[in-house]
Design an enzyme around this catalytic site. Structure first.
Site, PDB file in Angstrom:
ATOM      1  N   SER A 111       0.458  -1.442  -0.002  1.00 28.47           N
ATOM      2  CA  SER A 111       0.173   0.200   0.175  1.00 28.47           C
ATOM      3  C   SER A 111       0.786   1.858  -0.072  1.00 28.47           C
ATOM      4  O   SER A 111       1.595   1.469   0.406  1.00 28.47           O
ATOM      5  CB  SER A 111      -1.242  -0.278   1.522  1.00 28.47           C
ATOM      6  N   TYR A 137      -2.455   5.349  -4.222  1.00 32.36           N
ATOM      7  CA  TYR A 137      -3.549   6.809  -4.152  1.00 32.36           C
ATOM      8  C   TYR A 137      -3.250   7.807  -5.184  1.00 32.36           C
ATOM      9  O   TYR A 137      -1.636   7.810  -4.747  1.00 32.36           O
ATOM     10  CB  TYR A 137      -3.785   6.757  -2.401  1.00 32.36           C
ATOM     11  N   THR A 163      -5.950   2.146  -6.888  1.00 32.74           N
ATOM     12  CA  THR A 163      -7.363   2.771  -6.355  1.00 32.74           C
ATOM     13  C   THR A 163      -7.809   4.058  -6.623  1.00 32.74           C
ATOM     14  O   THR A 163      -7.821   5.241  -6.571  1.00 32.74           O
ATOM     15  CB  THR A 163      -7.071   2.606  -4.601  1.00 32.74           C
ATOM     16  N   LYS A 261      -8.176  -0.499  -8.950  1.00 31.95           N
ATOM     17  CA  LYS A 261      -9.449  -0.818  -8.039  1.00 31.95           C
ATOM     18  C   LYS A 261     -10.356  -0.715  -7.425  1.00 31.95           C
ATOM     19  O   LYS A 261     -10.707   0.560  -7.188  1.00 31.95           O
ATOM     20  CB  LYS A 261      -8.414  -1.790  -7.495  1.00 31.95           C
ATOM     21  N   HIS A 285     -14.300  -1.763  -1.721  1.00 33.34           N
ATOM     22  CA  HIS A 285     -13.372  -1.244  -0.812  1.00 33.34           C
ATOM     23  C   HIS A 285     -12.954  -1.980   0.817  1.00 33.34           C
ATOM     24  O   HIS A 285     -13.170  -1.996   1.985  1.00 33.34           O
ATOM     25  CB  HIS A 285     -12.595   0.201  -0.075  1.00 33.34           C
TER      26      HIS A 285
HETATM   27  C1  FNR Z   1      -7.775  -2.037   3.622  1.00 29.76           C
HETATM   28  N1  FNR Z   1      -8.009  -1.625   1.718  1.00 29.76           N
HETATM   29  C2  FNR Z   1      -6.909  -1.107   1.146  1.00 29.76           C
HETATM   30  N2  FNR Z   1      -7.262  -0.759  -0.100  1.00 29.76           N
HETATM   31  C3  FNR Z   1      -6.062  -0.402  -0.701  1.00 29.76           C
HETATM   32  O1  FNR Z   1      -6.181  -0.448  -2.365  1.00 29.76           O
HETATM   33  N3  FNR Z   1      -5.302   0.614  -0.056  1.00 29.76           N
HETATM   34  C4  FNR Z   1      -4.624   0.930   0.864  1.00 29.76           C
HETATM   35  O2  FNR Z   1      -4.084   1.195   1.507  1.00 29.76           O
HETATM   36  C5  FNR Z   1      -5.797  -0.311   1.884  1.00 29.76           C
HETATM   37  N4  FNR Z   1      -5.944  -0.423   2.720  1.00 29.76           N
HETATM   38  C6  FNR Z   1      -6.302  -1.253   4.104  1.00 29.76           C
HETATM   39  C7  FNR Z   1      -6.123  -1.535   5.538  1.00 29.76           C
HETATM   40  C8  FNR Z   1      -7.011  -2.622   5.781  1.00 29.76           C
HETATM   41  C9  FNR Z   1      -7.103  -2.505   7.543  1.00 29.76           C
HETATM   42  C10 FNR Z   1      -8.706  -2.786   4.935  1.00 29.76           C
HETATM   43  C11 FNR Z   1      -9.006  -4.201   5.890  1.00 29.76           C
HETATM   44  C12 FNR Z   1      -8.677  -2.770   3.998  1.00 29.76           C
HETATM   45  C13 FNR Z   1      -9.156  -2.241   0.753  1.00 29.76           C
HETATM   46  C14 FNR Z   1      -7.744  -4.047   0.730  1.00 29.76           C
HETATM   47  O3  FNR Z   1      -7.556  -3.688  -0.059  1.00 29.76           O
HETATM   48  C15 FNR Z   1      -9.448  -4.737  -0.057  1.00 29.76           C
HETATM   49  O4  FNR Z   1     -10.187  -3.655  -0.891  1.00 29.76           O
HETATM   50  C16 FNR Z   1     -10.320  -5.414   1.019  1.00 29.76           C
HETATM   51  O5  FNR Z   1      -9.703  -5.946   2.309  1.00 29.76           O
HETATM   52  C17 FNR Z   1     -10.571  -6.494   0.396  1.00 29.76           C
HETATM   53  O6  FNR Z   1     -11.934  -7.036   1.688  1.00 29.76           O
HETATM   54  P1  FNR Z   1     -11.881  -8.152   2.560  1.00 29.76           P
HETATM   55  O7  FNR Z   1     -10.735  -9.230   2.385  1.00 29.76           O
HETATM   56  O8  FNR Z   1     -10.976  -7.169   3.694  1.00 29.76           O
HETATM   57  O9  FNR Z   1     -12.945  -8.727   3.102  1.00 29.76           O
END
Ligand code: FNR
Length: 390
Positions: A111, A137, A163, A261, A285
């Site tokens: 990330s 981002y 994203t 994404k 997300h």
């Molecule tokens: C995320 N997600 C996320 N996505 C992204 O593009 N950049 C990021 O920094 C983050 N950070 C992040 C932190 C936490 C704690 C979570 C739970 C999620 C979203 C992540 O990449 C993904 O889309 C989801 O977590 C998918 O769903 P599940 O597998 O958690 O149900």
């Protein structure tokens, strides 16, 4: 109290361990979703409602689970998605995670707001393993974005996950309750009580896991010493004015593969193809942005029907087992990214915990293939779904 000698078998078991190890505000940050968490609940529920078609007396002596995602060979059609602040959940968390993922044959996505820098993650990956994917981002400061892209390219990254579903951070009510959006003495006191309840985490992560900053952004935030300074910079930098024309800009500055994404709509999926994306991740997300949107597995069939023939369609959200990976493919995805499942395992058991989770899922995915009479990943599709109402 007697020690817990049981063996974690599911993502839920690792979640329970993560909950015991992490200060409450950190566990809630990774576990929670937006609003009343209805979309988050639907993500898991909708996977549970899918029925697979059992087939027997097929020769499944040689099942091949291998697949290619974004041109990269994978042990199964699964990659670790980007999780911000992963290094707060386990000591140098992203470095541990890339080791576990690489040894399991799964791509790891770093990330923009990870704790470890990309250099550290690349150095931690076992020799000879493919470079990690990098998640971006969009920041208001486009020269900072270009510097991030250049760095990622120099370090060998060839897959960029951009994203698109975060013009602003969703309303995550657990974070509000835990005072994450607040400053001042009351919020500090609230978090201090939660931290003091987890001395193991203090020793392992807060003391031995330093520096706890956004590793990829240290050059962009000069003089930023603590996480608060980095968070303030990033919050001010999130750019809600991004449109499809910025994808054209990104395409100019990124020669590698570009995955968008956060697509949840067939029309947006078509626009992503037109904008030159090499793939999309059907994602909300993890239910952390707009509560009330559909689960990704419910949105997938229409999107796969619209663009599955033209681009690589990946999915994330609610994937909690190797069987869920199979279900996502049966409904039209080429592969999945996982989020909470991997960070729960890492928080609950470190690198070894994540290795165990991935090995369990590999077995589950293999079994789903065997018991539906499928020997090749490319053959997984609607034929493996039970016909009729789920
Ligand atoms: C995320 N997600 C996320 N996505 C992204 O593009 N950049 C990021 O920094 C983050 N950070 C992040 C932190 C936490 C704690 C979570 C739970 C999620 C979203 C992540 O990449 C993904 O889309 C989801 O977590 C998918 O769903 P599940 O597998 O958690 O149900």
């Amino acid at each position: 109290m007697l020690p817990d000698l049981s063996y974690p078998a599911t993502a839920g078991d690792w979640r329970a361990r993560a909950r015991r190890r992490l200060p409450r505000f950190l566990f809630d940050y990774l576990d929670g979703g937006a609003g009343a968490e209805q979309t988050l609940a639907a993500s898991v529920r909708d996977f549970a409602a899918i029925r697979l078609r059992q087939r027997v007396l097929v020769d499944v002596g040689a099942v091949d689970t291998r697949a290619q995602l974004a041109g990269q060979d994978c042990a199964m059609p699964l990659a670790l998605g980007p999780i911000g602040l992963a290094g707060m959940m386990a000591r140098r968390g992203e470095a541990q995670a890339v080791r576990a993922a690489s040894s399991a044959g799964a791509p790891f996505t770093l990330s923009t707001v990870g704790i470890c820098a990309l250099d550290e993650v690349c150095a931690a990956a076992p020799a000879g393993s493919p470079p990690p994917w990098f998640q971006l981002y969009m920041l208001r400061d486009r020269s900072a974005v270009r510097a991030l892209l250049d760095k990622a390219w120099q370090l060998g990254c060839r897959t960029l996950v951009f994203t698109v579903d975060l013009p602003a951070t969703g309303q995550r009510l657990r974070d509000v309750r835990n005072g994450l959006a607040h400053s001042g003495a009351r919020a500090a006191a609230l978090r201090a009580t939660q931290v003091l309840a987890r001395p193991g985490w203090v020793w392992d992560v807060a003391l031995r896991g330093k520096p706890l900053t956004f590793g990829c952004l240290t050059e962009q935030v000069p003089g930023g010493r603590d996480l608060n300074a980095f968070k303030a910079w990033v919050d001010a930098q999130f750019d809600p004015t991004v449109t499809w024309s910025d994808i054209a800009w990104l395409r100019q500055h990124w020669r590698g593969r570009l995955l968008l994404k956060g697509i949840l709509d067939a029309q947006d999926a078509r626009a992503a193809v037109d904008a030159g994306a090499d793939g999309i991740v059907v994602s909300n997300h993890g239910g952390r942005q707009l509560d009330g949107v559909p689960s990704t597995i419910a949105a997938l069939p229409a999107i796969a029907a619209a663009v599955g023939g033209q681009t690589e369609v990946l999915l994330d959200g609610g994937v909690r087992s190797g069987t869920d990976v199979f279900k996502a493919l049966a409904l039209g995805a080429r592969g999945v990214l996982i989020g909470r499942a991997w960070i729960w395992a890492l928080a609950g058991g470190g690198e070894a915990g994540l290795r165990e989770l991935l090995a369990t899922w590999q077995r589950e995915f293999t079994l789903a293939m065997m018991l539906t009479g499928t020997t090749r990943v490319a053959d997984i599709g609607a034929a493996q779904l039970e016909p009729g109402p789920a």
